[in-house]
Motif scaffolding. Sequence first.
Motif, PDB file in Angstrom:
ATOM      1  N   ASP A   8       1.549  97.364 145.960  1.00 16.70           N
ATOM      2  CA  ASP A   8       1.550  98.455 146.851  1.00 16.70           C
ATOM      3  C   ASP A   8       1.641  98.400 148.364  1.00 16.70           C
ATOM      4  O   ASP A   8       2.238  99.132 149.172  1.00 16.70           O
ATOM      5  CB  ASP A   8       0.027  99.200 146.360  1.00 16.70           C
ATOM      6  CG  ASP A   8      -0.032  99.673 145.024  1.00 16.70           C
ATOM      7  OD1 ASP A   8       1.202  99.803 144.469  1.00 16.70           O
ATOM      8  OD2 ASP A   8      -0.994 100.079 144.491  1.00 16.70           O
ATOM      9  N   LEU A  11       5.412  97.378 149.571  1.00 15.76           N
ATOM     10  CA  LEU A  11       6.253  98.267 149.681  1.00 15.76           C
ATOM     11  C   LEU A  11       5.923  99.470 150.653  1.00 15.76           C
ATOM     12  O   LEU A  11       6.688  99.885 151.186  1.00 15.76           O
ATOM     13  CB  LEU A  11       6.346  99.037 148.014  1.00 15.76           C
ATOM     14  CG  LEU A  11       6.755  98.180 147.138  1.00 15.76           C
ATOM     15  CD1 LEU A  11       6.598  98.877 145.697  1.00 15.76           C
ATOM     16  CD2 LEU A  11       8.226  98.067 147.430  1.00 15.76           C
ATOM     17  N   TRP A  14       6.992  97.654 153.890  1.00 18.52           N
ATOM     18  CA  TRP A  14       8.358  97.481 153.887  1.00 18.52           C
ATOM     19  C   TRP A  14       9.263  99.053 154.180  1.00 18.52           C
ATOM     20  O   TRP A  14       9.907  99.201 154.949  1.00 18.52           O
ATOM     21  CB  TRP A  14       8.929  96.785 152.785  1.00 18.52           C
ATOM     22  CG  TRP A  14      10.304  96.773 152.597  1.00 18.52           C
ATOM     23  CD1 TRP A  14      11.137  96.059 153.372  1.00 18.52           C
ATOM     24  CD2 TRP A  14      11.057  97.357 151.552  1.00 18.52           C
ATOM     25  NE1 TRP A  14      12.480  96.020 152.806  1.00 18.52           N
ATOM     26  CE2 TRP A  14      12.415  96.880 152.021  1.00 18.52           C
ATOM     27  CE3 TRP A  14      10.911  98.325 150.689  1.00 18.52           C
ATOM     28  CZ2 TRP A  14      13.728  97.344 151.104  1.00 18.52           C
ATOM     29  CZ3 TRP A  14      12.047  98.685 149.834  1.00 18.52           C
ATOM     30  CH2 TRP A  14      13.291  98.305 150.117  1.00 18.52           C
ATOM     31  N   LEU A  15       8.729  99.738 153.388  1.00 15.99           N
ATOM     32  CA  LEU A  15       9.336 101.345 153.428  1.00 15.99           C
ATOM     33  C   LEU A  15       8.939 101.908 155.008  1.00 15.99           C
ATOM     34  O   LEU A  15       9.424 102.612 155.296  1.00 15.99           O
ATOM     35  CB  LEU A  15       8.699 102.307 152.205  1.00 15.99           C
ATOM     36  CG  LEU A  15       9.326 101.775 150.863  1.00 15.99           C
ATOM     37  CD1 LEU A  15       8.790 102.408 149.821  1.00 15.99           C
ATOM     38  CD2 LEU A  15      10.891 101.915 150.761  1.00 15.99           C
TER      39      LEU A  15
ATOM     40  N   LEU B 129      13.221  91.967 149.330  1.00 14.91           N
ATOM     41  CA  LEU B 129      12.814  93.324 148.937  1.00 14.91           C
ATOM     42  C   LEU B 129      14.117  94.276 148.960  1.00 14.91           C
ATOM     43  O   LEU B 129      14.319  95.034 147.963  1.00 14.91           O
ATOM     44  CB  LEU B 129      11.933  94.034 149.857  1.00 14.91           C
ATOM     45  CG  LEU B 129      10.311  93.528 149.590  1.00 14.91           C
ATOM     46  CD1 LEU B 129       9.314  93.833 150.999  1.00 14.91           C
ATOM     47  CD2 LEU B 129       9.638  94.023 148.106  1.00 14.91           C
ATOM     48  N   PHE B 133      15.624  96.088 145.681  1.00 11.67           N
ATOM     49  CA  PHE B 133      15.475  97.410 145.837  1.00 11.67           C
ATOM     50  C   PHE B 133      17.145  98.025 145.555  1.00 11.67           C
ATOM     51  O   PHE B 133      17.096  99.035 144.841  1.00 11.67           O
ATOM     52  CB  PHE B 133      15.196  97.997 147.009  1.00 11.67           C
ATOM     53  CG  PHE B 133      15.069  99.802 147.268  1.00 11.67           C
ATOM     54  CD1 PHE B 133      13.967 100.065 147.004  1.00 11.67           C
ATOM     55  CD2 PHE B 133      16.076 100.160 147.930  1.00 11.67           C
ATOM     56  CE1 PHE B 133      13.885 101.285 147.003  1.00 11.67           C
ATOM     57  CE2 PHE B 133      16.024 101.817 148.121  1.00 11.67           C
ATOM     58  CZ  PHE B 133      14.746 102.289 147.474  1.00 11.67           C
ATOM     59  N   LEU B 144      10.316 105.462 143.830  1.00 12.52           N
ATOM     60  CA  LEU B 144       9.395 104.438 144.480  1.00 12.52           C
ATOM     61  C   LEU B 144       9.134 105.078 145.978  1.00 12.52           C
ATOM     62  O   LEU B 144       8.059 105.059 146.728  1.00 12.52           O
ATOM     63  CB  LEU B 144      10.416 103.044 144.789  1.00 12.52           C
ATOM     64  CG  LEU B 144       9.490 101.717 145.006  1.00 12.52           C
ATOM     65  CD1 LEU B 144       8.566 101.730 143.687  1.00 12.52           C
ATOM     66  CD2 LEU B 144      10.419 100.674 144.770  1.00 12.52           C
ATOM     67  N   HIS B 148       5.601 105.764 147.263  1.00  9.51           N
ATOM     68  CA  HIS B 148       5.140 104.907 148.384  1.00  9.51           C
ATOM     69  C   HIS B 148       5.206 105.260 149.807  1.00  9.51           C
ATOM     70  O   HIS B 148       4.754 104.804 150.776  1.00  9.51           O
ATOM     71  CB  HIS B 148       5.543 103.410 148.131  1.00  9.51           C
ATOM     72  CG  HIS B 148       4.891 102.820 147.052  1.00  9.51           C
ATOM     73  ND1 HIS B 148       3.785 102.110 147.028  1.00  9.51           N
ATOM     74  CD2 HIS B 148       5.636 102.440 145.633  1.00  9.51           C
ATOM     75  CE1 HIS B 148       3.428 101.655 145.593  1.00  9.51           C
ATOM     76  NE2 HIS B 148       4.418 101.733 144.842  1.00  9.51           N
ATOM     77  N   HIS B 176       8.037  98.637 140.253  1.00  7.50           N
ATOM     78  CA  HIS B 176       7.114  97.441 140.772  1.00  7.50           C
ATOM     79  C   HIS B 176       7.547  96.349 140.159  1.00  7.50           C
ATOM     80  O   HIS B 176       7.736  95.147 140.955  1.00  7.50           O
ATOM     81  CB  HIS B 176       5.847  98.005 140.328  1.00  7.50           C
ATOM     82  CG  HIS B 176       5.281  98.967 141.180  1.00  7.50           C
ATOM     83  ND1 HIS B 176       4.164  99.902 140.621  1.00  7.50           N
ATOM     84  CD2 HIS B 176       5.564  99.827 142.036  1.00  7.50           C
ATOM     85  CE1 HIS B 176       3.879 100.602 141.560  1.00  7.50           C
ATOM     86  NE2 HIS B 176       4.829 100.488 142.714  1.00  7.50           N
ATOM     87  N   MET B 179      10.709  94.802 141.902  1.00  8.24           N
ATOM     88  CA  MET B 179      10.346  94.417 143.306  1.00  8.24           C
ATOM     89  C   MET B 179       9.588  93.190 143.432  1.00  8.24           C
ATOM     90  O   MET B 179       9.680  92.238 144.297  1.00  8.24           O
ATOM     91  CB  MET B 179       9.810  95.301 144.081  1.00  8.24           C
ATOM     92  CG  MET B 179      10.735  96.974 144.188  1.00  8.24           C
ATOM     93  SD  MET B 179      12.183  96.509 144.956  1.00  8.24           S
ATOM     94  CE  MET B 179      11.690  96.626 146.660  1.00  8.24           C
TER      95      MET B 179
END
Lengths: 238, 197
Positions: A8, A11, A14-15, B129, B133, B144, B148, B176, B179
Amino acid sequence: MNDRADIDRVLEVWLGDGPSRMPDRVVDVVADRISHQRQRPSWRYLTWRGNHMNGSLRIAAVLAAVLVIGLVGFGLFGLRGSEPVGAPGGSPTTAPSASPASSSTAASPTFDLGVARACDLVTAAELATTLNLSSTVTPDPNISGSNGDVNYCIYRAAGADVLGTSYRKNGGGAVFESWKSNSGVQPVSGLGDEAIWDPTQATLFILKGSSLVSIEGGSTPLTLEVARAVGTIAVTRM
Amino acid sequence: VDDAPHGRHALVVTVDRDLVEAAAHGDQTAFVDLVRSRGDSLFAIAHRILRDVDRAEDALQDALVIAWRDLPGLRDPDRFDAWIHRLLTNVCIAQATRERRRTAELHVLTLDGPAGPDEFLTVADRDQLDRGFRRLTPDERAILVLHHFVGYPPSEIADLLGVPAGTIRSRLHHAHRAMRAALDADARVSIVGGRSA
């Protein structure tokens, strides 16, 4: 990285990276594009309210609506008996049903309630012929105006909207005058008492007595020629 | 996958009902004001799904034009943000699907840019990642990001995309796992191959 909290966090971090500012030119491009893009009228949609009704709820809602309409219709029949009820301002000789054979029995509770259905003005078969469509045309009558004074019909074929009509049984004169005042509107002869074509909206409006019909395209705008052909059919049933 | 919101709820800003209603009635200026107020967050969402600035810009433009066209169909102005997120997500998924067909599988990938200031992730982490992705389906990518980055819980994503909540949870779980596998693979390479971060 096997822990749930880790992925969690990974991500989200990273996002979180990356551009977060829209390029300035987007506003100009969008402003330009929408100036050439007509908005669809709200009745074209069965609306997205943000919450999707699941299948059983939808069926229950439809059944409930049918029940309510049935009860109201039954109640009015009970009060009025078989006395024919003409629409105020409407022509007494007007046959409101798309099916002339049924009009003598005054069998349509919809019309006895003074509400005319837009889908009855032009049948699916007539529309398919007029538009020269090979796929099956399905009329969707389940669209009502916000205050019940106007009824709509959307015709669909091969998954696309091909035509939309609205039918205002009474009080159409004032609405017609309002559309008539739009700039660029052209008179169309030979349809009802008066008819106009609004090229901006690509919509044909026909006034007959106090009834008003509008005819417009679906996914693609309508031409006046096609609208006139559809209007010629509709006007006989107004 | 729990239903708790994640990410940045600040992306969902207060709805200006007057602007939405005016735009729904054909006021182009009001719509442009909405674009200005929402553009940054919408662009960020599109970029996260598509991982490309130009494609994100194209998707955003298309979604906004569709939003203008279809806005009269939105009955509840308070749902404007969810509604436009749905439009944008669908445009991004469609674009990612087209792109995926064109490129089949990407074997050579570039980094999107330098690592951010947060040192929680190394450059290698970000690279892995990114690879992981891009291997996800467009749907999974979008879910996602909505979970997130935007912060929607699975139940709301389900409403947004018109998909059962169980399906969303399942796809999120798969995403998840994928990733995490991407990072674990990198870790294995680091250990076995002595690759440095």
